[in-house]
Write an enzyme that holds these catalytic residues in place. Structure first.
Site, mmCIF file in Angstrom:
data_model
loop_
_atom_site.group_PDB
_atom_site.id
_atom_site.type_symbol
_atom_site.label_atom_id
_atom_site.label_comp_id
_atom_site.label_asym_id
_atom_site.label_seq_id
_atom_site.Cartn_x
_atom_site.Cartn_y
_atom_site.Cartn_z
ATOM 1 N N ASP A 1 -1.390 -0.791 6.103
ATOM 2 C CA ASP A 1 -1.786 0.388 7.051
ATOM 3 C C ASP A 1 -3.287 0.433 8.227
ATOM 4 O OD1 ASP A 1 -2.769 1.715 4.870
ATOM 5 O OD2 ASP A 1 -2.670 3.509 6.841
ATOM 6 N N ASP B 1 0.821 -1.040 -0.122
ATOM 7 C CA ASP B 1 -0.272 -0.326 -0.243
ATOM 8 C C ASP B 1 0.701 1.222 0.358
ATOM 9 O OD1 ASP B 1 -2.608 1.536 -0.001
ATOM 10 O OD2 ASP B 1 -1.461 1.951 2.097
#
Length: 218
Positions: A174, A10
């Site tokens: 995250d 990500d």
């Protein structure tokens, strides 16, 4: 890392702290529209689900009704896009340990892909500006596929591009979006403890491991 043949990483909150960019672009857009600005602490809870969700959340936060926010969304998006592209990367920083972690994954011979809910037109220039673009064989944004994380489709499509089975493809993120998408796709998932998770404890998101730095993947 046993059995891992590729990794998907990500962007916002995982590799780059982009909260400053969101703050600058979003509040410039709100000022253009004569709407109340949003505090950075509130913006942190809004990010991670794509630009459309971020803009809508900011408009609703300023007191607009759902219908009012929907009516203003097209103009808000146009203004937000212009401001973001103008400042992209200027108020952001690569997290400590990211380069070391990506280098370690590459040293293992793993092909890497960046998969973010950020629009691709924002993601590619940001990776380039921060010197991270050379690590990735593929970069996909929130507008690259029909659906976005937490739907598993983007992960499955990215696995196809990497040429690896989901069970052999590590997801590094995250937020709950990353964890839920990975679980649904059948990918193992590692989450960082320092990113954006909509104000919720990251330990409550689906994960196989929590790390404080990407360098721990070495």
């Amino acid at each position: 890392m046993q059995g891992i043949r590729a990794a998907i990483v990500d962007l916002d909150g995982t590799m780059v702290d982009t909260l400053g960019d969101f703050d600058a672009a979003l509040n410039a857009m709100l000022k253009d529209l004569g709407r109340p600005t949003v505090a950075r602490a509130d913006i942190e809870h809004m990010v991670g689900k794509g630009s459309a969700h971020l803009i809508r959340s900011a408009l609703l936060h300023g007191g607009l009704s759902s219908d009012g926010a929907a009516a203003l969304q097209p103009e808000a998006w146009t203004r937000y896009q212009a401001h973001y592209l103008d400042i992209n990367g200027q108020h952001s920083a690569v997290y400590p340990g990211v380069v070391e972690g990506l280098s370690a994954l590459r040293a293992r011979g793993l092909p890497l892909a960046c998969l973010t809910n950020k629009p691709l037109s924002f993601a590619r220039p940001l990776l380039q500006a921060k010197g991270l673009d050379g690590f990735f064989a593929h970069v996909f944004g929130g507008d690259s596929f029909e659906r976005t994380k937490p739907d598993p489709l983007p992960l499955l499509k990215t696995c196809d591009a990497l040429g690896t089975a989901p069970a052999q493809t590590l997801m590094v993120g995250d937020s709950q979006n990353d964890g839920l998408a990975a679980r649904a796709a059948g990918c193992p998932v590692v989450l960082v403890t320092y990113g954006y998770n909509h104000g919720d404890p990251i330990a409550e998101a689906p994960h196989d491991r929590l790390i404080g730095s990407l360098s721990e993947l070495a």
